[in-house]
Design a protein around this motif. Structure first.
Motif, mmCIF file in Angstrom:
data_model
loop_
_atom_site.group_PDB
_atom_site.id
_atom_site.type_symbol
_atom_site.label_atom_id
_atom_site.label_comp_id
_atom_site.label_asym_id
_atom_site.label_seq_id
_atom_site.Cartn_x
_atom_site.Cartn_y
_atom_site.Cartn_z
ATOM 1 N N LYS A 53 55.874 119.857 90.457
ATOM 2 C CA LYS A 53 57.309 120.139 90.647
ATOM 3 C C LYS A 53 57.822 119.749 92.029
ATOM 4 O O LYS A 53 59.033 119.661 92.230
ATOM 5 C CB LYS A 53 57.563 121.646 90.489
ATOM 6 C CG LYS A 53 57.658 122.153 89.075
ATOM 7 C CD LYS A 53 57.955 123.653 89.079
ATOM 8 C CE LYS A 53 59.256 124.045 89.744
ATOM 9 N NZ LYS A 53 60.441 124.015 88.890
ATOM 10 N N ARG A 55 57.307 121.891 94.394
ATOM 11 C CA ARG A 55 57.868 123.227 94.675
ATOM 12 C C ARG A 55 57.367 123.749 96.018
ATOM 13 O O ARG A 55 56.180 123.622 96.318
ATOM 14 C CB ARG A 55 57.428 124.183 93.562
ATOM 15 C CG ARG A 55 58.018 125.606 93.622
ATOM 16 C CD ARG A 55 57.529 126.359 92.406
ATOM 17 N NE ARG A 55 57.904 127.753 92.322
ATOM 18 C CZ ARG A 55 58.941 128.213 91.619
ATOM 19 N NH1 ARG A 55 59.727 127.385 90.985
ATOM 20 N NH2 ARG A 55 59.174 129.511 91.550
ATOM 21 N N SER A 140 60.348 127.185 85.987
ATOM 22 C CA SER A 140 61.124 126.223 85.215
ATOM 23 C C SER A 140 60.511 124.827 85.371
ATOM 24 O O SER A 140 59.978 124.492 86.431
ATOM 25 C CB SER A 140 62.570 126.233 85.692
ATOM 26 O OG SER A 140 62.614 126.083 87.096
ATOM 27 N N ASN A 142 61.519 121.818 85.791
ATOM 28 C CA ASN A 142 62.265 120.736 86.451
ATOM 29 C C ASN A 142 61.559 120.330 87.741
ATOM 30 O O ASN A 142 60.732 121.079 88.265
ATOM 31 C CB ASN A 142 63.670 121.245 86.810
ATOM 32 C CG ASN A 142 63.598 122.559 87.581
ATOM 33 O OD1 ASN A 142 63.145 123.563 87.018
ATOM 34 N ND2 ASN A 142 63.981 122.552 88.834
ATOM 35 N N SER A 148 67.383 123.187 85.810
ATOM 36 C CA SER A 148 66.276 123.531 84.911
ATOM 37 C C SER A 148 66.480 122.839 83.567
ATOM 38 O O SER A 148 67.605 122.734 83.093
ATOM 39 C CB SER A 148 66.227 125.045 84.710
ATOM 40 O OG SER A 148 66.092 125.689 85.946
ATOM 41 N N GLU A 177 67.743 130.844 83.473
ATOM 42 C CA GLU A 177 66.483 131.555 83.644
ATOM 43 C C GLU A 177 66.672 133.066 83.477
ATOM 44 O O GLU A 177 67.780 133.585 83.555
ATOM 45 C CB GLU A 177 65.889 131.267 85.036
ATOM 46 C CG GLU A 177 65.640 129.804 85.329
ATOM 47 C CD GLU A 177 66.882 129.065 85.782
ATOM 48 O OE1 GLU A 177 67.977 129.665 85.728
ATOM 49 O OE2 GLU A 177 66.758 127.914 86.183
ATOM 50 N N HIS A 233 69.729 124.422 94.787
ATOM 51 C CA HIS A 233 68.951 124.493 93.562
ATOM 52 C C HIS A 233 69.837 124.047 92.424
ATOM 53 O O HIS A 233 71.051 124.036 92.556
ATOM 54 C CB HIS A 233 68.597 125.970 93.388
ATOM 55 C CG HIS A 233 67.349 126.210 92.606
ATOM 56 N ND1 HIS A 233 66.639 127.357 92.727
ATOM 57 C CD2 HIS A 233 66.700 125.484 91.699
ATOM 58 C CE1 HIS A 233 65.606 127.321 91.906
ATOM 59 N NE2 HIS A 233 65.616 126.191 91.276
#
Ligand code: AMP
Ligand code: MG
Length: 339
Positions: A53, A55, A140, A142, A148, A177, A233
């Protein structure tokens, strides 16, 4: 890496379970958004989610279970308030945070001493968890920062070549979400709004605080209770501005845009003929569930249509509307104009 596209069949669900048991990554449908799943008890598998991701390492993951009995081993204790919430809203789009037990790897909790757990209502999600035979950590699906995914195509767009498989379970029902509530604080606190509303939480808990990151931007230097809420985001590539106004004032405002070629309105159903810009709609003005269902698809559509600037009609913040506004606010990088 080649990413398999699996279907919602017994055979493919068994295949997804096998990949997950071996430490692989599978994007899975849920009733909220598509999740990027790994075995939650395998720190090395979970670490791969962050890589796929892109992330930030300090953003913890939600652990998904397929039966309430799987909750107890994950947490230190289940207080009565938590059990009452679970009885009222599980299975469903509600995530409950409690102090974690020792079996939760640091990768899942991102170094916090708590763990977020959800029991999803979508049957396919629960069948995949059962096939894996372990709880699944799944943020999620994405790329970090983008909206997402709410269907298999959007999931593939972001994750092709990065994970083992995507399982196509159709469109997500809610489209935003889960609600995230922590019971690890003295007073229960809403960290992220979702389809289970603050009013519904208060019905069970009595008291509920709303974290200040829910409706606004955290001030410089304030530590985020939910690390995910501090980032820009859910963003399309375009620059998004929320315009708080009546439809008439919105039309007068957008009328003044000189070069309208790459400028779009993100508006409610039926407003396309009134607004003097190219329009992408995101549900009915009086129905936040249609907005949550549509919002992320609409944000991706703006990218596909080459939008550079987007003016968004502002949703109501009542009930499920709070979740819609919270996501749109982050997509807009907190940029709101009031007319
Ligand atoms: P995602 O699944 O991508 O929507 O991200 C999970 C969200 O839950 C993020 O906003 C996280 O910050 C939040 N979250 C997960 N675990 C915790 C936790 N232990 N404490 C606070 N927030 C959490
Ligand atoms: Mg996310």
């Amino acid at each position: 890496m080649q990413t398999l596209l699996l279907q919602n069949t017994d055979q493919d669900i068994a295949c997804a379970g096998e990949i997950l048991r071996r430490g692989g990554l599978v994007a899975i449908p849920t009733e909220t958004v598509y999740g990027l799943a790994a075995n939650a008890l395998d720190g090395a598998a979970v670490a791969r989610i962050f890589v796929a991701k892109g992330r930030p390492q300090d953003n913890p993951l939600i652990v998904h279970i397929s039966d309430i009995s799987q909750w107890r081993p994950l947490v230190r204790d289940i207080p009565d308030s938590a059990m009452a919430l679970a009885k009222a809203y599980w299975p469903g789009p509600l995530t409950i945070i409690l102090p974690k037990s020792d079996i939760i790897p640091d990768e899942v909790s991102a170094g916090l001493d708590t763990v977020a757990v959800r029991f999803p209502s979508m049957r396919t999600t629960r069948r995949i968890i059962d096939a894996a035979g372990v709880p699944l950590a799944a943020p999620s699906a994405n790329l970090s920062g983008s909206p997402s995914p709410t269907c298999a195509r959007h999931t593939m767009d972001d994750m092709r070549g990065r994970i083992d498989a995507v399982l196509d379970g159709g469109d997500c029902n809610f489209g935003v979400e889960s609600t995230v509530v922590t019971l690890a604080t003295e007073v229960p606190r809403l960290l992220r709004p979702g389809a289970v509303t603050p009013e519904e939480l208060r019905d069970v808990l009595g008291r509920l605080e709303i974290d200040e990151a829910v409706m606004g931007k955290l001030k410089e230097g304030v530590k985020a209770a939910s690390p995910g809420m501090k980032y820009r985001h859910y963003s399309p590539k375009a620059e998004v501005t929320i315009v708080k106004s009546t439809l008439e004032a919105f039309c007068r405002f957008t009328e003044q845009v000189r070069d309208k070629s790459e400028v779009f309105a993100l508006c409610f159903d039926g407003e396309q003929n009134t607004i003097p810009l190219s329009c992408v709609t995101y549900g009915r003005e009086d129905d936040p569930l249609t907005q949550s269902h549509r919002l992320f698809t609409a944000l991706r559509e703006l990218d596909e249509r080459g939008a550079k600037t987007v003016y968004a009609r502002c949703p109501s913040t009542e009930g499920v509307g709070m979740a819609v506004y919270n996501r749109l606010l982050r997509a807009a990088g907190f940029h709101v104009v009031i007319l």
